[in-house]
Design an enzyme around this catalytic site. Structure first.
Site, PDB file in Angstrom:
ATOM      1  N   ASP A   6      39.893  49.471  45.044  1.00  0.00           N
ATOM      2  CA  ASP A   6      39.082  48.665  44.150  1.00  0.00           C
ATOM      3  C   ASP A   6      39.375  47.191  44.459  1.00  0.00           C
ATOM      4  OD1 ASP A   6      37.610  47.882  41.775  1.00  0.00           O
ATOM      5  OD2 ASP A   6      39.562  47.550  40.832  1.00  0.00           O
ATOM      6  N   ASP A   8      38.315  43.929  42.050  1.00  0.00           N
ATOM      7  CA  ASP A   8      38.700  43.111  40.897  1.00  0.00           C
ATOM      8  C   ASP A   8      39.935  43.659  40.179  1.00  0.00           C
ATOM      9  OD1 ASP A   8      36.683  41.219  41.217  1.00  0.00           O
ATOM     10  OD2 ASP A   8      35.246  42.379  40.049  1.00  0.00           O
ATOM     11  N   ASP A 220      42.436  50.040  38.978  1.00  0.00           N
ATOM     12  CA  ASP A 220      43.021  49.628  37.695  1.00  0.00           C
ATOM     13  C   ASP A 220      42.207  50.049  36.468  1.00  0.00           C
ATOM     14  OD1 ASP A 220      40.980  47.550  38.398  1.00  0.00           O
ATOM     15  OD2 ASP A 220      41.599  46.787  36.441  1.00  0.00           O
TER      16      ASP A 220
HETATM   17  C1  2M8 Z   1      31.528  43.074  37.549  1.00  0.00           C
HETATM   18  O1  2M8 Z   1      32.457  44.082  37.806  1.00  0.00           O
HETATM   19  C2  2M8 Z   1      33.766  44.027  37.255  1.00  0.00           C
HETATM   20  C3  2M8 Z   1      34.627  45.013  38.027  1.00  0.00           C
HETATM   21  O2  2M8 Z   1      35.197  46.046  37.399  1.00  0.00           O
HETATM   22  C4  2M8 Z   1      33.777  44.289  35.768  1.00  0.00           C
HETATM   23  O3  2M8 Z   1      33.139  45.204  35.253  1.00  0.00           O
HETATM   24  O4  2M8 Z   1      34.501  43.530  35.104  1.00  0.00           O
HETATM   25  C5  2M8 Z   1      30.417  43.193  38.599  1.00  0.00           C
HETATM   26  O5  2M8 Z   1      29.266  42.680  38.066  1.00  0.00           O
HETATM   27  C6  2M8 Z   1      30.698  42.478  39.881  1.00  0.00           C
HETATM   28  O6  2M8 Z   1      29.500  42.407  40.633  1.00  0.00           O
HETATM   29  C7  2M8 Z   1      31.267  41.101  39.650  1.00  0.00           C
HETATM   30  O7  2M8 Z   1      31.694  40.540  40.858  1.00  0.00           O
HETATM   31  C8  2M8 Z   1      32.438  41.172  38.692  1.00  0.00           C
HETATM   32  C9  2M8 Z   1      33.000  39.782  38.428  1.00  0.00           C
HETATM   33  O8  2M8 Z   1      34.086  39.789  37.556  1.00  0.00           O
HETATM   34  O9  2M8 Z   1      32.037  41.770  37.468  1.00  0.00           O
HETATM   35 MG    MG Z   2      39.160  46.644  38.948  1.00  0.00          MG
HETATM   36 MG    MG Z   3      35.664  47.218  40.443  1.00  0.00          MG
END
Ligand code: 2M8
Ligand code: MG
Ligand code: MG
Length: 280
Positions: A6, A8, A220
């Site tokens: 993953d 983020d 995570d």
């Molecule tokens: C979004 O995804 C994250 C990853 O888990 C989330 O749900 O917090 C997505 O929209 C992704 O495209 C974007 O880069 C990210 C940014 O924090 O948020």
């Molecule tokens: Mg994540």
């Molecule tokens: Mg993710």
């Protein structure tokens, strides 16, 4: 060795989106001729530059498993084409993009219907501006635009003072052949089978090409569970072990208390050195 990860709050820092702290482990993985497959909620245009900067030639998984992107230099290019099964080849510009589910338009229409049916206000990226996404995520305006350039899945927020039960929302989604899954900050609505299905196709392709491979997975959040459950070495970052309470994989789970690239670095270096010891 194939590492599915993953992005983020796993390989990337939650706030700065930097992977600098994981450089030592990434270098060690390269020296071991290992593979790195990013598996994210992010879009193709968000992941493309990152993939290039990381310097591996492996495929990557976009939008929570909505698509598999195979770069032209990937050795999996031939193998994946029939492994991905019902997947459709949607683009072959710089890379081959295999779609594993419904189109973005169908997903966005589904979100509106689910909101109407459940009476819960759901706000998707398609109804937000780039500036809204910047506010919510800390991404630059340009990166927020890339995060909104979606092809397969819709991140959304539940706009209610009291968080409603997830079940009615999940049922309304299921009726339409859609699924909801929780990411980091957002919920995600998708018309495919999640990160696990995409990773499963890729594991088959790697096995076909290289024979037996050791698979490692790092994540995570709840949306990472489906692929952590099918790898040999699942690694969960953060204090959320209870995610695995009903999982058959909980016995082999490695849990690191902190999220982000420092923990990623530590986990991957530890696994690589254990592997090396075993070979000696
Ligand atoms: C979004 O995804 C994250 C990853 O888990 C989330 O749900 O917090 C997505 O929209 C992704 O495209 C974007 O880069 C990210 C940014 O924090 O948020
Ligand atoms: Mg994540
Ligand atoms: Mg993710």
């Amino acid at each position: 060795i194939v590492v599915f990860t993953d992005l983020d709050s796993t390989l990337l820092d939650t706030n700065t989106y930097s992977w600098a702290a994981a450089r030592a482990a990434l270098d060690a993985l390269k020296r071991a001729h290992g593979h790195l497959v990013p598996v994210s909620s992010k879009t193709l245009v968000e992941m493309e530059p990152l993939h290039e900067a990381l310097g591996f030639t492996d495929p990557y998984v976009v939008e929570n498993g909505g698509g598999i992107v195979v770069p032209p230099e990937s050795r999996l290019k031939e193998t994946i084409s029939f492994i991905a099964g019902s997947a459709g080849l949607v683009s072959e510009q710089r890379a081959s993009v295999w779609a594993l589910g419904k189109s973005y338009e169908e997903v966005v229409a589904g979100l509106r219907e689910i909101s109407e049916e459940t009476g819960v206000r759901l706000l998707g990226f398609s109804s937000m501006s780039d500036a809204d996404v910047t506010c919510l995520t800390g991404l630059s305006l340009n990166d927020a635009r890339k995060a909104r350039a979606r092809q397969f899945s819709e991140p959304f927020l539940i706009i209610e003072d009291v968080l409603p039960e997830a079940e009615p929302m999940e049922a309304a989604a299921a009726k339409r052949g859609l699924t909801v899954v929780k990411g980091g900050r957002f919920w995600h609505l998708m018309g495919h089978n999640g990160k696990g299905a995409a990773v499963s196709s890729l594991i088959r392709a790697y096995t076909q090409l290289f024979g037996q491979v050791l698979t490692i997975g790092l994540g995570d959040s709840p949306n990472d569970l489906s692929f952590l459950e099918i790898v040999d070495v699942p690694v969960l970052l953060g204090m959320n072990r209870r995610l695995f309470r009903h999982s058959e994989s909980s016995g082999k789970l490695r849990n690191y208390p902190r999220t982000g690239p420092e923990a990623w670095n530590q986990a991957v270096l530890e696994i690589l050195s254990e592997e090396q010891e075993e070979l000696q």
